[in-house]
Design a protein around this motif. Structure first.
Motif, PDB file in Angstrom:
ATOM      1  N   LYS A 174       4.689  16.083  -6.741  1.00 23.83           N
ATOM      2  CA  LYS A 174       4.627  16.035  -5.279  1.00 23.83           C
ATOM      3  C   LYS A 174       5.066  17.393  -4.741  1.00 23.83           C
ATOM      4  O   LYS A 174       6.178  17.587  -4.258  1.00 23.83           O
ATOM      5  CB  LYS A 174       5.529  14.899  -4.783  1.00 23.83           C
ATOM      6  N   GLY A 234       1.739   7.214  -8.350  1.00 19.80           N
ATOM      7  CA  GLY A 234       2.378   6.552  -7.214  1.00 19.80           C
ATOM      8  C   GLY A 234       3.354   5.467  -7.645  1.00 19.80           C
ATOM      9  O   GLY A 234       3.083   4.683  -8.555  1.00 19.80           O
ATOM     10  N   GLY A 272       0.731   3.188  -0.881  1.00 19.33           N
ATOM     11  CA  GLY A 272       1.670   4.306  -0.957  1.00 19.33           C
ATOM     12  C   GLY A 272       2.941   3.919  -0.225  1.00 19.33           C
ATOM     13  O   GLY A 272       2.945   2.940   0.526  1.00 19.33           O
TER      14      GLY A 272
HETATM   15  C1  LIG Z   1      -1.299  12.284  -2.756  1.00 14.31           C
HETATM   16  C2  LIG Z   1      -0.549  10.998  -2.813  1.00 14.31           C
HETATM   17  N1  LIG Z   1      -1.000  10.020  -3.605  1.00 14.31           N
HETATM   18  C3  LIG Z   1      -0.363   8.832  -3.702  1.00 14.31           C
HETATM   19  C4  LIG Z   1       0.783   8.590  -2.971  1.00 14.31           C
HETATM   20  C5  LIG Z   1       1.509   7.289  -3.118  1.00 14.31           C
HETATM   21  O1  LIG Z   1       2.677   7.515  -3.847  1.00 14.31           O
HETATM   22  P1  LIG Z   1       3.950   6.587  -3.667  1.00 14.31           P
HETATM   23  O2  LIG Z   1       3.484   5.203  -3.831  1.00 14.31           O
HETATM   24  O3  LIG Z   1       4.867   7.010  -4.767  1.00 14.31           O
HETATM   25  O4  LIG Z   1       4.492   6.855  -2.322  1.00 14.31           O
HETATM   26  C6  LIG Z   1       1.284   9.581  -2.116  1.00 14.31           C
HETATM   27  C7  LIG Z   1       2.464   9.325  -1.306  1.00 14.31           C
HETATM   28  O5  LIG Z   1       3.476   9.860  -1.513  1.00 14.31           O
HETATM   29  C8  LIG Z   1       0.616  10.827  -2.059  1.00 14.31           C
HETATM   30  O6  LIG Z   1       1.061  11.793  -1.274  1.00 14.31           O
END
Ligand SMILES: Cc1ncc(COP(=O)(O)O)c(C=O)c1O
Length: 325
Positions: A174, A234, A272
């Motif tokens: 991230k 995620g 997400g």
């Molecule tokens: C590019 C991207 N993909 C997927 C997700 C979903 O990830 P998570 O469920 O860990 O928030 C996010 C959110 O943070 C994201 O920025």
């Protein structure tokens, strides 16, 4: 050591939501600072080259329990540390300590309502060379937040931009700079009258959206792309996989997905931390199912809402009570 103020204002969700501040403190390198004083120098490497990593997560208020639950905070902190390692940023590696700092910040602000939290690591070297790995500085925030998307189905466009890849800018982490990719796709989608976007890999497989992973139900099977298909791994995706398998007894196919499979899917949803579990009504104007949330999506939405306050999958300890019982 984090400093604790003598007096902590209790901010009701509705009050605090008026001005995202209403939040008195943020956290800077483990110390409480006034919201207005959480600053980064204009010459920092992060601002010049986008060198930084972050996490976004949520906490949910339960009226029944009169308790705030922070969802999978330590898992997010683990991903933050992994992101720092991959993009070579110095900084804290103790995920338990980072978790405790964030929970302490919420308590210091006395927040009792649904929250979005952020942990951000910036490279703050003022000579601003691209290869700088430190010194780094960590900011955390906890801010009231309701729904990200609203509750009706999303109209999604497949982007003409390709998802970045592990051979260029690893989507697994991230990293702040990665978000330019999703941003371009989202701007394109909005310009064309859509709510949201999904990006394909360079090979034309469905990857993910600008802030969410994707699932579909097709020919009776729940499917999602593997972590090697240019996606962020995620944490909500992982939660959904667990809920589908253990609570619904569904086998999930983790396999590459073609664009046109989405068109003929019975259900599509994105997920997400911010987006939660949100159904997709159409893809490129092709209506999915009858355009409403399908049965599997609805089951998973319900289970997810219960999991975030520890009512489901309690054995996983995903929902951490913020305030002493
Ligand atoms: C590019 C991207 N993909 C997927 C997700 C979903 O990830 P998570 O469920 O860990 O928030 C996010 C959110 O943070 C994201 O920025």
């Amino acid at each position: 050591m984090m400093s604790h103020p003598q007096e902590t204002a209790t901010v009701a969700f509705t009050e605090a939501a008026e001005a995202a501040p209403g939040v008195r403190y943020l956290l800077h390198d483990g110390e409480l600072v006034d919201y207005a004083d959480a600053r980064l120098h204009v010459l920092s490497t992060t601002l010049k080259y986008g060198v930084g990593v972050f996490e976004g997560f949520r906490a949910y208020w339960s009226e029944d329990d009169q308790q705030l639950y922070a969802f999978r905070v330590e898992d997010h902190m683990k991903r933050l540390v992994e992101s720092m390692k991959v993009v070579e940023i110095e900084g804290p590696r103790d995920t338990a300590a980072l978790t405790e700092q964030l929970l302490g910040l919420i308590r210091a602000n006395g927040l009792r309502g649904n929250l979005h939290m952020r942990a951000q690591v910036f490279v703050d070297s003022s000579d601003g060379k691209p290869e700088d790995t430190g010194p780094s500085t960590v900011f955390m925030a906890a801010i009231p937040m309701g729904n990200y998307f609203g509750t009706s189905g999303l109209h999604v466009q497949i982007s003409s931009w390709a998802r970045l890849s592990d051979r260029s800018m690893p989507p697994r982490v991230k990293s702040i700079a990665n978000y330019q990719n999703g941003r371009l796709a989202l701007l394109e989608a909005r310009r064309n009258g859509y709510d949201a976007t999904l990006l394909l890999t360079e090979n034309g497989h469905v990857a993910e959206g600008a802030g969410y992973n994707v699932f579909m139900v097709r020919q009776g099977r729940l499917c999602t792309p593997p972590v090697t298909e240019s996606i962020l791994e995620g944490i909500t995706r992982d939660s959904v996989l667990h809920l589908a398998r253990t609570e619904l007894g569904i086998d999930v196919d983790i396999r590459p997905i073609d664009r046109t499979e989405l068109y003929s899917a019975d259900e599509v949803f994105v997920c997400g931390s911010a987006a939660e579990v949100n159904h997709v009504a159409s893809v490129d104007r092709t209506v999915i199912g009858d355009g409403t949330a399908g049965e599997t999506t609805r089951h998973l939405q319900r289970l997810y809402r219960q999991a975030v306050i520890g009512r489901v999958a309690a054995d996983r300890n995903w929902a951490t009570p913020v305030y002493p019982g």
